[in-house]
Design a protein around this motif. Structure first.
Motif, PDB file in Angstrom:
ATOM      1  N   PRO A 401       0.798  -1.176  -0.139  1.00 31.60           N
ATOM      2  CA  PRO A 401      -0.208   0.082   0.081  1.00 31.60           C
ATOM      3  C   PRO A 401       0.792   1.218   0.025  1.00 31.60           C
ATOM      4  CG  PRO A 401       0.309  -0.857   2.214  1.00 31.60           C
ATOM      5  CD  PRO A 401       0.886  -1.962   1.447  1.00 31.60           C
ATOM      6  N   GLY A 402       2.170   1.363   0.205  1.00 32.39           N
ATOM      7  CA  GLY A 402       3.076   2.481   0.526  1.00 32.39           C
ATOM      8  C   GLY A 402       2.874   3.408  -0.579  1.00 32.39           C
ATOM      9  N   THR A 403       3.097   3.181  -1.762  1.00 39.62           N
ATOM     10  CA  THR A 403       3.034   4.329  -2.663  1.00 39.62           C
ATOM     11  C   THR A 403       1.508   5.190  -2.947  1.00 39.62           C
ATOM     12  OG1 THR A 403       4.850   3.305  -4.111  1.00 39.62           O
ATOM     13  CG2 THR A 403       3.441   4.975  -5.196  1.00 39.62           C
ATOM     14  N   ARG A 404       0.489   4.241  -2.871  1.00 41.70           N
ATOM     15  CA  ARG A 404      -0.694   4.779  -2.897  1.00 41.70           C
ATOM     16  C   ARG A 404      -1.333   5.403  -1.594  1.00 41.70           C
ATOM     17  NH1 ARG A 404      -6.203   2.136  -5.093  1.00 41.70           N
ATOM     18  NH2 ARG A 404      -5.411   0.227  -4.078  1.00 41.70           N
ATOM     19  N   ALA A 405      -0.744   4.806  -0.486  1.00 44.85           N
ATOM     20  CA  ALA A 405      -0.988   5.721   0.655  1.00 44.85           C
ATOM     21  C   ALA A 405      -0.303   7.197   0.637  1.00 44.85           C
ATOM     22  CB  ALA A 405      -0.393   4.830   1.909  1.00 44.85           C
ATOM     23  N   ASN A 406       0.898   7.511   0.168  1.00 46.30           N
ATOM     24  CA  ASN A 406       1.440   8.603  -0.012  1.00 46.30           C
ATOM     25  C   ASN A 406       0.532   9.552  -0.922  1.00 46.30           C
ATOM     26  OD1 ASN A 406       3.387   7.878   1.541  1.00 46.30           O
ATOM     27  ND2 ASN A 406       4.849   7.155   0.013  1.00 46.30           N
ATOM     28  N   ILE A 408      -2.520   9.335  -1.771  1.00 42.32           N
ATOM     29  CA  ILE A 408      -3.768   9.407  -0.985  1.00 42.32           C
ATOM     30  C   ILE A 408      -3.670  10.793  -0.080  1.00 42.32           C
ATOM     31  CG2 ILE A 408      -5.381   9.030   0.789  1.00 42.32           C
ATOM     32  CD1 ILE A 408      -5.104   6.101  -0.491  1.00 42.32           C
ATOM     33  N   GLU A 409      -2.571  10.894   0.730  1.00 41.68           N
ATOM     34  CA  GLU A 409      -2.513  11.877   1.778  1.00 41.68           C
ATOM     35  C   GLU A 409      -2.090  13.070   0.736  1.00 41.68           C
ATOM     36  OE1 GLU A 409       0.520  10.665   4.484  1.00 41.68           O
ATOM     37  OE2 GLU A 409      -0.678   8.776   4.897  1.00 41.68           O
ATOM     38  N   GLU A 410      -1.356  13.186  -0.043  1.00 40.64           N
ATOM     39  CA  GLU A 410      -1.115  14.265  -1.002  1.00 40.64           C
ATOM     40  C   GLU A 410      -2.258  14.794  -1.665  1.00 40.64           C
ATOM     41  OE1 GLU A 410       1.806  16.309  -1.507  1.00 40.64           O
ATOM     42  OE2 GLU A 410       2.328  15.096   0.276  1.00 40.64           O
ATOM     43  N   ALA A 411      -2.988  14.016  -2.311  1.00 39.60           N
ATOM     44  CA  ALA A 411      -4.241  14.421  -2.958  1.00 39.60           C
ATOM     45  C   ALA A 411      -5.239  15.357  -2.057  1.00 39.60           C
ATOM     46  CB  ALA A 411      -5.187  13.272  -3.535  1.00 39.60           C
ATOM     47  N   ALA A 412      -5.244  15.319  -0.564  1.00 42.28           N
ATOM     48  CA  ALA A 412      -5.884  15.695   0.187  1.00 42.28           C
ATOM     49  C   ALA A 412      -5.316  17.154   0.587  1.00 42.28           C
ATOM     50  CB  ALA A 412      -5.827  15.060   1.527  1.00 42.28           C
ATOM     51  N   LYS A 413      -3.958  17.287   0.154  1.00 39.63           N
ATOM     52  CA  LYS A 413      -3.459  18.822   0.391  1.00 39.63           C
ATOM     53  C   LYS A 413      -3.826  19.732  -0.577  1.00 39.63           C
ATOM     54  CE  LYS A 413       0.315  16.767   3.033  1.00 39.63           C
ATOM     55  NZ  LYS A 413       1.691  16.576   2.858  1.00 39.63           N
ATOM     56  N   ASP A 414      -4.276  19.058  -1.792  1.00 39.93           N
ATOM     57  CA  ASP A 414      -4.732  19.919  -3.061  1.00 39.93           C
ATOM     58  C   ASP A 414      -6.300  20.578  -2.797  1.00 39.93           C
ATOM     59  OD1 ASP A 414      -5.549  20.934  -5.712  1.00 39.93           O
ATOM     60  OD2 ASP A 414      -5.078  19.475  -6.818  1.00 39.93           O
ATOM     61  N   GLU A 415      -6.297  21.751  -2.642  1.00 43.22           N
ATOM     62  CA  GLU A 415      -7.685  22.330  -2.364  1.00 43.22           C
ATOM     63  C   GLU A 415      -8.842  22.158  -3.161  1.00 43.22           C
ATOM     64  OE1 GLU A 415      -6.552  26.876  -4.156  1.00 43.22           O
ATOM     65  OE2 GLU A 415      -7.087  26.527  -1.861  1.00 43.22           O
ATOM     66  N   LEU A 438      -4.763   0.654   3.732  1.00 40.17           N
ATOM     67  CA  LEU A 438      -5.039   1.736   3.286  1.00 40.17           C
ATOM     68  C   LEU A 438      -5.878   2.712   4.133  1.00 40.17           C
ATOM     69  CD1 LEU A 438      -5.394   1.575  -0.692  1.00 40.17           C
ATOM     70  CD2 LEU A 438      -3.507   2.407   0.735  1.00 40.17           C
ATOM     71  N   LEU A 439      -6.725   2.226   5.078  1.00 38.78           N
ATOM     72  CA  LEU A 439      -7.661   2.981   5.824  1.00 38.78           C
ATOM     73  C   LEU A 439      -6.972   4.002   6.569  1.00 38.78           C
ATOM     74  CD1 LEU A 439     -10.595   0.611   6.820  1.00 38.78           C
ATOM     75  CD2 LEU A 439     -10.614   2.756   5.469  1.00 38.78           C
TER      76      LEU A 439
END
Length: 586
Positions: A401-406, A408-415, A438-439
């Protein structure tokens, strides 16, 4: 400080080493770690990761290279103990296997003289050579390995065609032969729908939906992703179609293709119009307006499965299968939140999402892959995280899950992000519990958006069946309880995401027209080797990843494990000389 340990003559397959790397990297005090065989290409990966050292120069392809970046030298002894324990556990597990293990092709054939398939998952540098040996022995190669040159693929497929054999792959991630899951595949009921297609999550999505609708699959023959390129000419797909036409138990044929070369696509359709059975075809990126003769062309993978099931049940085929309710109540978005971020582990699922979003944006349905991004326009993004760009020296996102987890977290930072769109692909070879893995990142992303005064929607589809080892309903339940919107297909998930940001697809009702008159006659006779492939449970020589034998033996197939090692210890010059000598003897 970077420490390097070379374990001489300690060959392990790449997936084992990737999983071992993950375990070592999680050790407290380790900044970075990488464990790979000492091949030239792997040394390049070490360089790219900033872990290259002088000691690596002497490592040979048959040597295991362990490189660890840590400030605590005392950790190295602990890490070496972990590595030895892991390798010992692998050896202990293998010792309890029910299949025979051999080290040469001669012994493999002696152990299983009636073998029909060679499942090849060795490093791509060697895969073509092993596939050629399999062809010379009268076996159908199933090439899971990637990084095989297109020149080798053309040569192998032409040779197979001349010998009445079938090359599945290369980069054939998924297959089902007589009800037996091969490589990364779901547990699907055996039935009367046969599939030939680009061999990954396209086959998995269609076959899993067929299963959940109560029908079954006779065979799912993987072609690899390049088969419909003009240089190859759909050799595997067309021979696979002939094989399913000759297979009595197959009553409906499904074709799944990534965007093809037009002239190759047209030749495939001509062949399909000549078969006696009804056909469902999806050429990803094409938006069909009609059904023609016995060929029912679909727009989405879900529609492909739905049409196939209706044909198998003798039901009337509908003009449109994409009607449905995709609205979500009480949407709360800021004005700037208009973007969908599709973060996919499945390449074909990512491509389908990109086609649908592009269509809804009015940009047409043609897509292309640039550095793993199958759609990148404005703030709209669909990325295939299984692309080579993201898996160099790392496990595939279906495993790790490592790459996708990163992402996901980056996507949330895009307003601008309104929706994060995810796939969860179950089946043999995939992570045991990807929902649980991934949760934490999903919850972190949603919480971050809330702190910024934004609501973030997460939508997911779970590609799997009730009989998959990961617990299909359990995965859905975990995600739903965490607030993820769950849909029954990737198509439904994408359309729901579009509805949230105020977009929709203008679907067309397809009319049924007569097929054009056939000007070409086709020969549908197949070789005795092809008959043996489709009329019997596979007897497999598994060349490479030992875990691939699990599903074969669990569902009634037979397997011999070829405990493969690089020829001549991986010495390139000596390898070529030995291959020339072997070819001369033949």
């Amino acid at each position: 400080m970077i420490y390097t340990i070379i374990k001489k003559n300690s060959y392990q397959d790449s997936i084992n080493l990737m999983l071992l790397t993950n375990a070592i990297s999680a050790t407290e005090g380790v900044n970075k770690a990488q464990i790979m065989m000492g091949t030239p290409s792997n040394k390049d990966i070490f360089r790219g990761a900033g872990l290259y050292t002088e000691e690596l120069e002497a490592a040979q392809p048959n040597d295991m290279a362990i490189v660890v970046d840590t400030e605590d030298e005392k950790l190295i002894d602990e890490i070496l103990v972990k590595v030895d324990e892991y390798l010992q556990n692998q050896a202990t597990t293998s010792a309890g296997d029910e299949y025979e293990t051999v080290r040469t092709w001669d012994k493999a054939i002696k152990a299983m003289p009636d073998a029909t398939v060679a499942l090849i998952s060795v490093p791509g540098t060697y895969a073509a050579e092993e596939a050629e040996k399999a062809l010379d022995l009268g076996l159908h190669p199933f090439i899971f390995s990637d990084n095989v040159s297109i020149e080798d693929e053309v040569r192998l497929k032409r040779k197979a065609h001349e010998k009445g054999l079938l090359v599945m792959g290369p980069d054939c991630g998924t297959g089902i032969l007589d009800g037996i899951p091969m490589a990364f595949a779901n547990v699907v009921k055996k039935g009367k729908i046969g599939i030939v297609g680009a061999s990954g999550t396209g086959i998995q999505e269609v076959s899993a939906i067929i299963d959940r609708l109560g029908e079954g699959v006779s065979h799912a023959i993987g072609t690899g992703g390049r088969d419909l390129k003009s240089s190859i000419g759909a050799i595997t797909m067309m021979d696979g179609i002939r094989a399913l036409e000759a297979h009595r138990q197959t009553e409906v044929i499904c074709i799944i293709s990534k965007p093809p070369a037009k002239e190759v696509r047209d030749e495939v359709v001509e062949l399909l119009q000549a078969v006696s059975k009804p056909v469902v075809a999806i050429f990803l990126g094409e938006k069909p307006t009609q059904y023609e003769g016995n060929v029912y062309q679909a727009y989405t993978l879900e529609e492909t499965a739905l049409i196939a099931v209706d044909l198998a049940k003798g039901n009337e085929v509908k003009p449109d299968y994409n009607t449905g309710l995709y609205e979500v109540d009480h949407i709360e978005l800021k004005p700037e939140q208009n973007a969908i971020k599709g973060l996919y582990s499945g390449g074909t699922l990512a491509s389908e999402a990109a086609v649908l979003i592009s269509d809804a944006l009015g940009l047409g349905t043609e897509i292309k892959n640039e550095d793993g991004y199958v759609l990148k326009t404005g703030h709209q993004v669909v990325v295939d995280l299984g692309d080579d760009k993201y898996t160099q020296g790392k496990p595939h996102p279906m495993i790790d899950p490592g790459t996708r987890a990163n992402f996901i977290e980056e996507a949330a930072k895009d307003e601008h992000t309104a929706v994060i769109l995810l796939d969860f692909v179950l089946g043999y070879g995939s992570h045991d519990d990807m929902a649980d893995a991934l949760l934490p990142s999903i919850k972190k992303a949603v919480s971050y958006a809330e702190e910024q005064g934004r609501k973030l929607y997460v939508i997911a589809s779970v590609c799997g069946t009730e009989n998959d080892p990961q617990d299909f309903q359990g995965q859905r339940k975990k995600l739903a309880e965490a607030g993820v919107i769950i849909k029954d297909s990737n198509n439904q998930a994408v359309r729901t995401a579009l509805a949230i940001v105020g977009l929709k697809i203008n679907d067309v009702e397809k009319v049924h027209v007569d097929a054009a008159k056939q000007e070409k006659e086709y020969n549908f006779e197949v070789s005795k080797e092809m008959e043996a492939l489709v009329n019997n449970k596979p007897s497999v020589i598994n060349v490479g990843l030992k875990s691939f034998t699990d599903s074969i033996t669990a569902f009634g197939g037979r397997a011999v494990q070829f405990d493969w090692r690089p020829i001549a210890g991986g010495n390139e010059k000596m390898r070529k000389i030995l291959n020339l000598l072997n070819n001369y003897r033949r």
